[in-house]
Motif scaffolding. Structure first.
Motif, PDB file in Angstrom:
ATOM      1  N   LEU A  66     -13.564   0.456   2.910  1.00 19.99           N
ATOM      2  CA  LEU A  66     -14.294   1.651   3.322  1.00 19.99           C
ATOM      3  C   LEU A  66     -15.375   2.014   2.305  1.00 19.99           C
ATOM      4  O   LEU A  66     -16.478   2.441   2.675  1.00 19.99           O
ATOM      5  N   LYS A  67     -15.067   1.832   1.042  1.00 21.80           N
ATOM      6  CA  LYS A  67     -16.067   2.094   0.002  1.00 21.80           C
ATOM      7  C   LYS A  67     -17.275   1.166   0.185  1.00 21.80           C
ATOM      8  O   LYS A  67     -18.435   1.627   0.161  1.00 21.80           O
TER       9      LYS A  67
ATOM     10  N   VAL B 270      -7.891  10.788   1.352  1.00 22.13           N
ATOM     11  CA  VAL B 270      -9.130  10.099   0.987  1.00 22.13           C
ATOM     12  C   VAL B 270      -9.559   9.134   2.097  1.00 22.13           C
ATOM     13  O   VAL B 270     -10.747   9.050   2.431  1.00 22.13           O
ATOM     14  N   ILE B 271      -8.586   8.428   2.668  1.00 28.60           N
ATOM     15  CA  ILE B 271      -8.902   7.494   3.758  1.00 28.60           C
ATOM     16  C   ILE B 271      -9.520   8.242   4.934  1.00 28.60           C
ATOM     17  O   ILE B 271     -10.535   7.822   5.505  1.00 28.60           O
ATOM     18  N   GLN B 272      -8.935   9.377   5.287  1.00 26.45           N
ATOM     19  CA  GLN B 272      -9.468  10.157   6.404  1.00 26.45           C
ATOM     20  C   GLN B 272     -10.858  10.703   6.101  1.00 26.45           C
ATOM     21  O   GLN B 272     -11.728  10.750   6.980  1.00 26.45           O
ATOM     22  N   LYS B 273     -11.069  11.086   4.851  1.00 28.68           N
ATOM     23  CA  LYS B 273     -12.388  11.575   4.459  1.00 28.68           C
ATOM     24  C   LYS B 273     -13.425  10.456   4.585  1.00 28.68           C
ATOM     25  O   LYS B 273     -14.557  10.680   5.051  1.00 28.68           O
ATOM     26  N   ALA B 274     -13.048   9.241   4.193  1.00 26.67           N
ATOM     27  CA  ALA B 274     -13.967   8.104   4.283  1.00 26.67           C
ATOM     28  C   ALA B 274     -14.265   7.741   5.732  1.00 26.67           C
ATOM     29  O   ALA B 274     -15.419   7.446   6.082  1.00 26.67           O
TER      30      ALA B 274
ATOM     31  N   MET C 189       0.855  -1.187   0.000  1.00 25.67           N
ATOM     32  CA  MET C 189       0.000   0.000   0.000  1.00 25.67           C
ATOM     33  C   MET C 189       0.890   1.235   0.000  1.00 25.67           C
ATOM     34  O   MET C 189       1.773   1.396   0.847  1.00 25.67           O
ATOM     35  N   VAL C 190       0.698   2.115  -0.951  1.00 18.19           N
ATOM     36  CA  VAL C 190       1.493   3.336  -1.057  1.00 18.19           C
ATOM     37  C   VAL C 190       0.764   4.466  -0.338  1.00 18.19           C
ATOM     38  O   VAL C 190      -0.347   4.846  -0.694  1.00 18.19           O
ATOM     39  N   CYS C 191       1.366   4.997   0.706  1.00 18.20           N
ATOM     40  CA  CYS C 191       0.713   6.006   1.544  1.00 18.20           C
ATOM     41  C   CYS C 191       1.043   7.412   1.040  1.00 18.20           C
ATOM     42  O   CYS C 191       1.825   8.144   1.653  1.00 18.20           O
ATOM     43  N   THR C 192       0.542   7.768  -0.106  1.00 16.61           N
ATOM     44  CA  THR C 192       0.729   9.123  -0.607  1.00 16.61           C
ATOM     45  C   THR C 192      -0.183  10.062   0.148  1.00 16.61           C
ATOM     46  O   THR C 192      -1.112   9.646   0.819  1.00 16.61           O
ATOM     47  N   LEU C 193       0.058  11.370  -0.006  1.00 21.02           N
ATOM     48  CA  LEU C 193      -0.773  12.372   0.657  1.00 21.02           C
ATOM     49  C   LEU C 193      -2.217  12.224   0.210  1.00 21.02           C
ATOM     50  O   LEU C 193      -3.145  12.294   1.002  1.00 21.02           O
TER      51      LEU C 193
ATOM     52  N   LEU D  46     -12.441   6.823  -3.401  1.00 20.42           N
ATOM     53  CA  LEU D  46     -11.948   5.542  -2.897  1.00 20.42           C
ATOM     54  C   LEU D  46     -11.727   4.556  -4.044  1.00 20.42           C
ATOM     55  O   LEU D  46     -10.755   3.787  -4.036  1.00 20.42           O
ATOM     56  N   SER D  47     -12.620   4.588  -5.037  1.00 16.49           N
ATOM     57  CA  SER D  47     -12.477   3.697  -6.193  1.00 16.49           C
ATOM     58  C   SER D  47     -11.181   3.986  -6.944  1.00 16.49           C
ATOM     59  O   SER D  47     -10.542   3.072  -7.485  1.00 16.49           O
ATOM     60  N   ASN D  48     -10.777   5.238  -6.959  1.00 15.93           N
ATOM     61  CA  ASN D  48      -9.576   5.628  -7.697  1.00 15.93           C
ATOM     62  C   ASN D  48      -8.284   5.174  -7.020  1.00 15.93           C
ATOM     63  O   ASN D  48      -7.234   5.146  -7.679  1.00 15.93           O
ATOM     64  N   ILE D  49      -8.354   4.866  -5.719  1.00 20.80           N
ATOM     65  CA  ILE D  49      -7.113   4.480  -5.018  1.00 20.80           C
ATOM     66  C   ILE D  49      -7.137   3.038  -4.532  1.00 20.80           C
ATOM     67  O   ILE D  49      -6.232   2.614  -3.806  1.00 20.80           O
TER      68      ILE D  49
END
Length: 618
Positions: free
Chosen positions: A592-593, A10-14, A1-5, A614-617
């Motif tokens: 999460l999605k 997005v994870i925090q938003k979800a 899993m690549v933890c980019t900004l 979420l679908s994009n990542i």
């Protein structure tokens, strides 16, 4: 899993969309990985490997749930029998002691030798017996070099530390001296009755005699006592540095308070425990004789004074919790909360069975010996139920609930508030037995318990661990350190009737608006990966405000950290592999999605933008 900004945003938003206040990563201290060339045989959050985990967690998790941090014994690696005040020296990162920051008090040669000779350096397991011995040797070298070459600044800090912590450090270090005197660290085996009871005098004469003996031992073993205190100082200083590092990463630490007291604590505070009684669990499905833990029980007569203020026992516990909250701003997980509120006690040397005199300390008004402590009255009992049954206390007044909750209110909550936290910093392990008094106290004080979705009873529609029944004020998880990872559970559930019962509930709760329910049931009963994913979705789709996940579940590691009832170096030994960044994790974005979609069509439509991100990542 690549933890980019972008990923973490997005994870925090979800998570916010799903109303999750906390997402905690569970990993016990010894399970942290090691950086390249630094595997001494035991993990530590204070190590470079620990910092790598914090860096990885940054932006995804906002908390790390640690295990108990007390000093363990050479013959028992279980963190749940460690000391209540002293920290575990195994969590000291030896690498730091070879640097200028610590005046190079540990030689590089010693450190490299420990790493090189680690029998488990190439596998993700601790080498407990090995490192227990080697760590002690290394810290003795560090102590001797500190005395000779330590900086004036560090020595001044050490003196301040001793003064600030003398209320527990003096007794713990004296025990170390007596362990040397008697050749073992298990005080019941010591030959001197005086040494066994130095802090448990029965008369003024004994008090005077014991005081002289304390001075004698303190002088005879002054260096060993100072070394013990120094080791605790080093650990505390490293812990402070780590907490600051984690804070800067947006990560808060959650501590773990075990229900047990170590041998060292039992000796130091034995005057505050009930004589002849032990803490355990009553007989149940898993143990026909109950669980005889052998842990001492705080004496109710030493907890509070007549005016309701804290007596010595209460003060001891409050000092403990204040220290834990002060050092762990994320809060404290209290193991076996029933042991604080409505403990099951049994006679020493007996089994924890009713017919051998066992009972609930505060719920046994009919018991010839325990009735003096009873809060529940005879008329409050359902006498058709035996003393070990959860629903036996059928009625409680508000006053009785507050008496059951005195320890929670006057000690735990008060300690949190005095350290600038609130009751949400208290995480209650209320799995398994939950008596009516415990449930009433938790409700009265608004305490947050746990919901373990792996252990839902599928035949019971109203079971509290089922997704549709999980309330917001709790911590949801798929498993703890005491059971198999969810992927191993799913492997056992496929193509079984029990698995089918679980699947039916999952489809009802998470796919209520789907047209192809039968196809989903068929797929879930046959596909272990799909079942694993769906159980993880269930956790996030629930109303629980807080979610936590054990490292084995997050990294899809099919191995067990603790197998209850077993001992030895193989247990409590699992570590996150040193190459953990290369391991496939759960697909958090997809989970999460699906959790958002599982909340229903209207909810999903309102949050379609988050679903698309979420679908994009994924």
């Amino acid at each position: 899993m690549v933890c980019t900004l972008n990923y973490t945003d997005v994870i925090q938003k979800a998570l916010k969309t799903l109303d999750k206040k906390n997402f905690a990563f569970i990993i016990h201290g010894g399970s942290f990985p090691a950086s390249a060339g630094e595997n001494t045989g035991f993990g530590s959050i204070n190590s470079n490997g620990g910092r790598e985990v914090i860096d990885f967690a940054k932006g995804i998790f906002n908390a790390i749930q640690l295990g108990p941090a007390g000093k363990t014994k050479g013959c028992d690696s279980s963190p749940y029998t460690g000391t209540i005040f002293s920290g575990n020296p195994l969590f000291i990162d030896l690498k730091q002691l070879t640097t200028d920051e610590w005046n190079n008090i540990l030689s590089v040669e010693t450190y490299n030798s420990i790493v090189e000779c680690n029998p488990n350096k190439n596998i993700n397991k601790t080498a407990y017996s090995y490192i227990y011995k080697k760590q002690n040797e290394a810290l003795e070298e560090a102590w001797n070099n500190f005395k000779a070459n330590g900086s004036a600044e560090l020595k001044k800090e050490f003196e301040t530390y001793k003064l600030e912590n003398d209320y527990w450090l003096d007794k713990d270090s004296l025990y170390e001296a007596l362990s040397i005197e008697h050749g073992n660290d298990y005080w019941p085996l010591w030959t001197s009755e005086v040494d066994k009871n130095l802090f448990n005098p029965k008369s003024n004469e004994e008090k005077i005699e014991y005081s002289k003996r304390i001075n004698e031992i303190s002088q005879k073993y002054s260096d060993a006592i100072e070394q013990y205190k120094f080791i605790q100082f080093v650990l505390n200083k490293q812990n402070e540095k780590t907490r600051e590092y984690a804070k800067n990463a947006g990560i808060k630490m959650i501590a773990d308070r075990q229900v047990a007291f170590s041998d060292r604590d039992t000796w130091a505070y034995q005057s505050l425990f009930m004589e002849g009684w032990m803490l355990g669990c009553p007989p149940d499905y898993f143990s026909k004789d109950g669980q005889a833990w052998g842990f001492p029980v705080m004496n109710p007569d030493r907890m509070y004074n007549d005016d309701g203020s804290l007596d010595e026992g209460g003060i001891l516990l409050k000092n403990l919790y204040k220290k834990m909250f002060r050092e762990n701003p994320g809060g404290v997980r209290i193991d076996h909360i029933v042991g604080l509120i409505d403990p099951w006690v049994y006679k020493a040397g007996k089994k924890p069975r009713i017919e051998q005199g066992a009972g609930r300390l505060y719920s046994s008004p009919e018991h010839p010996e325990l009735k003096k402590y009873a809060i529940a009255r005879l008329e409050d009992l359902d006498e058709t139920l035996e003393a070990d049954k959860e629903k036996r206390v059928k009625t409680l007044t508000k006053e009785q609930i507050h008496l059951y909750g005195r320890l929670i209110e006057k000690i735990v909550i008060a300690a949190a508030e005095e350290e600038g936290l609130d009751k949400d910093a208290i995480v209650c392990e209320d799995l398994g037995t939950l008596t009516n008094p415990v449930a009433a106290v938790m409700k009265e004080y608004g305490l947050q318990g746990m919901r373990l979705t792996q252990f839902v009873v599928p035949e019971k529609p109203e079971h509290p661990y089922r997704c549709c029944n999980i309330d917001s004020r709790c911590w949801a998880m798929v498993g703890t350190h005491d059971n198999e990872p969810i992927a191993m559970w799913a492997d056992k559930m496929v193509n079984t009737h029990e698995g089918y019962l679980h699947v039916k509930n999952l489809v009802e709760d998470l796919f209520a608006e789907c047209d192809n329910k039968d196809d989903l049931i068929t797929q879930l009963t046959k596909d272990a990966d799909f079942l694993t994913q769906t159980k993880l979705v269930e956790m996030f789709a629930s109303k629980a405000e807080n979610v936590q996940i054990f490292f084995t579940d997050f990294f899809n590691i099919k191995d067990v950290y603790n197998r209850p009832g077993t001992s030895g170096d193989e247990n409590w030994s699992l570590r996150l592999p040193d190459n953990f960044r290369e391991l496939p994790t759960i697909n958090l974005a997809k989970i999460l999605k699906l959790a958002i979609i599982a909340r229903g069509k209207d909810f999903a439509e309102q949050n379609q933008a988050v679903i698309d991100e979420l679908s994009n990542i994924e």
